[in-house]
Write a protein that holds these residues in place. Sequence first.
Motif, short mmCIF file in Angstrom:
data_model
loop_
_atom_site.label_atom_id
_atom_site.label_comp_id
_atom_site.label_asym_id
_atom_site.label_seq_id
_atom_site.Cartn_x
_atom_site.Cartn_y
_atom_site.Cartn_z
N HIS A 225 0.80 -1.28 0.06
CA HIS A 225 0.16 -0.11 -0.01
C HIS A 225 0.94 1.23 0.11
O HIS A 225 2.26 1.08 -0.17
CB HIS A 225 -0.81 0.02 1.41
N CYS A 260 -4.80 5.72 -0.09
CA CYS A 260 -3.85 4.61 -0.13
C CYS A 260 -3.29 4.96 -1.69
O CYS A 260 -4.11 5.37 -2.56
CB CYS A 260 -4.34 3.41 -0.12
N GLU A 262 -0.89 3.17 -3.65
CA GLU A 262 -0.38 2.10 -4.45
C GLU A 262 -1.32 1.05 -4.69
O GLU A 262 -1.92 0.55 -3.59
CB GLU A 262 1.03 1.47 -3.39
N LEU A 263 -1.47 0.54 -5.88
CA LEU A 263 -2.68 -0.08 -6.36
C LEU A 263 -2.70 -1.49 -5.60
O LEU A 263 -1.61 -2.01 -5.55
CB LEU A 263 -2.64 -0.43 -7.65
N CYS A 264 -3.69 -1.54 -4.80
CA CYS A 264 -3.60 -3.00 -3.85
C CYS A 264 -4.45 -3.80 -3.93
O CYS A 264 -4.74 -4.62 -2.85
CB CYS A 264 -3.40 -2.29 -2.34
N HIS A 268 -9.00 -0.63 -3.30
CA HIS A 268 -7.82 0.49 -3.15
C HIS A 268 -8.15 1.78 -2.98
O HIS A 268 -7.82 2.59 -2.45
CB HIS A 268 -6.99 0.12 -4.50
N MET A 271 -9.85 3.14 0.91
CA MET A 271 -9.26 3.01 2.13
C MET A 271 -8.52 4.33 2.36
O MET A 271 -7.24 4.50 2.34
CB MET A 271 -8.06 1.85 2.25
CU LIG Z 1 -4.03 0.65 -2.23
#
Ligand SMILES: [Cu+2]
Length: 312
Positions: A225, A260, A262-264, A268, A271
């Motif tokens: 993340h 967030c 960073e593609l998680c 995504h 959050m």
């Molecule tokens: Cu993310």
Amino acid sequence: MRPGGAARLFAMRGTARRTDGFIEGATTTMFVFKRWTAAAAMIGALIAGLGSAGAGDGQPSNWQLNFQLSATPVMDEIVKFHNYLLYTIVAITAFVLLLLLIVIVRFNARANPTPSRRTHNTLIEVAWTVIPVIILVGIAVPSFRLLFTQLNIPPADLTVKATGKQWFWTYTYPDSGNFEFDSLLVRDTTKLRPDQPRLLGVDNEMVVPVNKTVRVLTTGAEVIHAFAVPAFGIKIDSIPGRVNETWFKATREGIYYGQCSELCGKDHAFMPIAVRVVSEQAFAAWVEEAKRKWARDGSAPTNVAQAEQATR
Ligand SMILES: [Cu+2]
């Protein structure tokens, strides 16, 4: 309903071309020209007022043009460096455009039928090597200074650990009571408080005192993340198996949102990060309450199933 500005403008220009005489057409052209001058002046004024106008405070705003308002010394520096770079590239671009225009006007085949056969000019060759080097050094020095400010963490007043999980954040306060809690998006928009923006409001905000250096430790529970708060000028990857650190010192009370970055996974986008900056007294009171509410009793850490239950 009257047609909009641009539509009316084109309609008038069209009419002038089709039916009106020369004089009428000229007046319309003049009018159009004035309109464009006014539009250019308006855009100029907007750009001039970028520092404050249209900038979101702690969250994005409609028609925002620039960064969100800065709330930390690091973000102040980022904004300054950004503006400095902007002036630099505008100056370079204007200079190159000027050279191009000179070439187009003075050295086209008609204006300059017998071109010079010169191939070398020592002075100009030295100049176009040395001047760009000076410009790059002029960019590198403040750039490295800024990088150092971001990475060299000053003695911290408190530490908050932010753990990215699929798909929420867990905040731990190891040196102010050692409690831990989850922070989840308020999915049901009817449950949003009036001051909470949709898709950014969370159930439990991360709370920090104003004018205190906060060290942020961050890690990921299962995937990567990234913890990012634009108004603080921080963005750092939360990587499973290691702890990254950054810092901020919020200089204004208020609530600052981030996401967030960073593609998680599938949630995504859901959050968000919400940091509430409060006075020292309010922070102390919040810590007392939080300790009662979330003191760690050695039970198993929160998992996704529990978190999802909590949002329903
Ligand atoms: Cu993310």
